[in-house]
Design a protein around this motif. Structure first.
Motif, PDB file in Angstrom:
ATOM      1  N   PRO A 195       0.820  -1.214   0.000  1.00 25.04           N
ATOM      2  CA  PRO A 195       0.000   0.000   0.000  1.00 25.04           C
ATOM      3  C   PRO A 195       0.860   1.273   0.000  1.00 25.04           C
ATOM      4  O   PRO A 195       2.040   1.253   0.343  1.00 25.04           O
ATOM      5  N   TYR A 196       0.214   2.354  -0.375  1.00 25.39           N
ATOM      6  CA  TYR A 196       0.845   3.672  -0.426  1.00 25.39           C
ATOM      7  C   TYR A 196       0.042   4.633   0.431  1.00 25.39           C
ATOM      8  O   TYR A 196      -1.147   4.419   0.664  1.00 25.39           O
ATOM      9  N   ILE A 197       0.687   5.678   0.905  1.00 28.49           N
ATOM     10  CA  ILE A 197      -0.008   6.727   1.649  1.00 28.49           C
ATOM     11  C   ILE A 197       0.388   8.084   1.073  1.00 28.49           C
ATOM     12  O   ILE A 197       1.402   8.221   0.401  1.00 28.49           O
ATOM     13  N   VAL A 198      -0.454   9.068   1.348  1.00 27.95           N
ATOM     14  CA  VAL A 198      -0.196  10.454   0.981  1.00 27.95           C
ATOM     15  C   VAL A 198      -0.003  11.210   2.282  1.00 27.95           C
ATOM     16  O   VAL A 198      -0.831  11.118   3.179  1.00 27.95           O
ATOM     17  N   ILE A 199       1.088  11.937   2.398  1.00 25.66           N
ATOM     18  CA  ILE A 199       1.402  12.650   3.631  1.00 25.66           C
ATOM     19  C   ILE A 199       1.375  14.149   3.356  1.00 25.66           C
ATOM     20  O   ILE A 199       2.138  14.643   2.519  1.00 25.66           O
ATOM     21  N   ASN A 200       0.503  14.842   4.050  1.00 27.74           N
ATOM     22  CA  ASN A 200       0.455  16.292   3.980  1.00 27.74           C
ATOM     23  C   ASN A 200       1.386  16.809   5.076  1.00 27.74           C
ATOM     24  O   ASN A 200       1.002  16.918   6.233  1.00 27.74           O
ATOM     25  N   ALA A 212      -4.088   1.417  -2.750  1.00 21.57           N
ATOM     26  CA  ALA A 212      -3.573   0.147  -3.266  1.00 21.57           C
ATOM     27  C   ALA A 212      -2.433   0.341  -4.257  1.00 21.57           C
ATOM     28  O   ALA A 212      -1.543  -0.506  -4.352  1.00 21.57           O
ATOM     29  N   THR A 213      -2.456   1.446  -4.997  1.00 14.69           N
ATOM     30  CA  THR A 213      -1.431   1.656  -6.024  1.00 14.69           C
ATOM     31  C   THR A 213      -0.793   3.031  -5.876  1.00 14.69           C
ATOM     32  O   THR A 213      -1.376   3.949  -5.290  1.00 14.69           O
ATOM     33  N   ALA A 214       0.378   3.164  -6.484  1.00 13.53           N
ATOM     34  CA  ALA A 214       1.064   4.447  -6.499  1.00 13.53           C
ATOM     35  C   ALA A 214       0.263   5.473  -7.296  1.00 13.53           C
ATOM     36  O   ALA A 214       0.240   6.656  -6.957  1.00 13.53           O
ATOM     37  N   ASP A 215      -0.428   5.033  -8.343  1.00 15.19           N
ATOM     38  CA  ASP A 215      -1.236   5.945  -9.157  1.00 15.19           C
ATOM     39  C   ASP A 215      -2.395   6.535  -8.354  1.00 15.19           C
ATOM     40  O   ASP A 215      -2.708   7.718  -8.495  1.00 15.19           O
ATOM     41  N   GLU A 216      -3.025   5.722  -7.520  1.00 10.17           N
ATOM     42  CA  GLU A 216      -4.120   6.224  -6.665  1.00 10.17           C
ATOM     43  C   GLU A 216      -3.589   7.257  -5.672  1.00 10.17           C
ATOM     44  O   GLU A 216      -4.213   8.298  -5.445  1.00 10.17           O
ATOM     45  N   ALA A 217      -2.437   6.979  -5.077  1.00 10.83           N
ATOM     46  CA  ALA A 217      -1.830   7.915  -4.124  1.00 10.83           C
ATOM     47  C   ALA A 217      -1.439   9.205  -4.835  1.00 10.83           C
ATOM     48  O   ALA A 217      -1.649  10.307  -4.308  1.00 10.83           O
ATOM     49  N   ASP A 218      -0.886   9.084  -6.041  1.00 10.98           N
ATOM     50  CA  ASP A 218      -0.497  10.263  -6.804  1.00 10.98           C
ATOM     51  C   ASP A 218      -1.715  11.124  -7.138  1.00 10.98           C
ATOM     52  O   ASP A 218      -1.662  12.352  -7.017  1.00 10.98           O
TER      53      ASP A 218
END
Length: 74
Positions: free
Chosen positions: A2-7, A21-27
């Motif tokens: 999994p990937y996360i987005v960090i503000n 689930a994917t880097a594209d979704e996180a992006d």
């Protein structure tokens, strides 16, 4: 993995806790946040490990004891 987005500009942003689930979704989410808040500093990261812990808290009543006075100072 999994990937996360960090503000990094807002530690309390609830999006910091969402896994993708994917880097594209996180992006895509990172770009969405930047469009709404252009002053933010956003990072995406791949999770390698996730940790958790459990803490148990107990309590008990402490009996009251009379305060003793020192006869020499009284």
């Amino acid at each position: 993995m999994p990937y996360i987005v960090i503000n990094s500009s807002n530690s309390f942003d609830p999006n910091n806790q969402v896994e993708y689930a994917t880097a594209d979704e996180a992006d895509a989410k990172a770009r969405e946040i930047l469009q709404a808040y252009p002053q933010s500093s956003i990072r995406t990261a791949q999770l390698l490990n996730s940790y958790s812990a459990k803490v148990t808290v107990t309590s008990k009543a402490v009996p009251e004891t009379p305060v003793e006075t020192d006869a020499a100072t009284a």
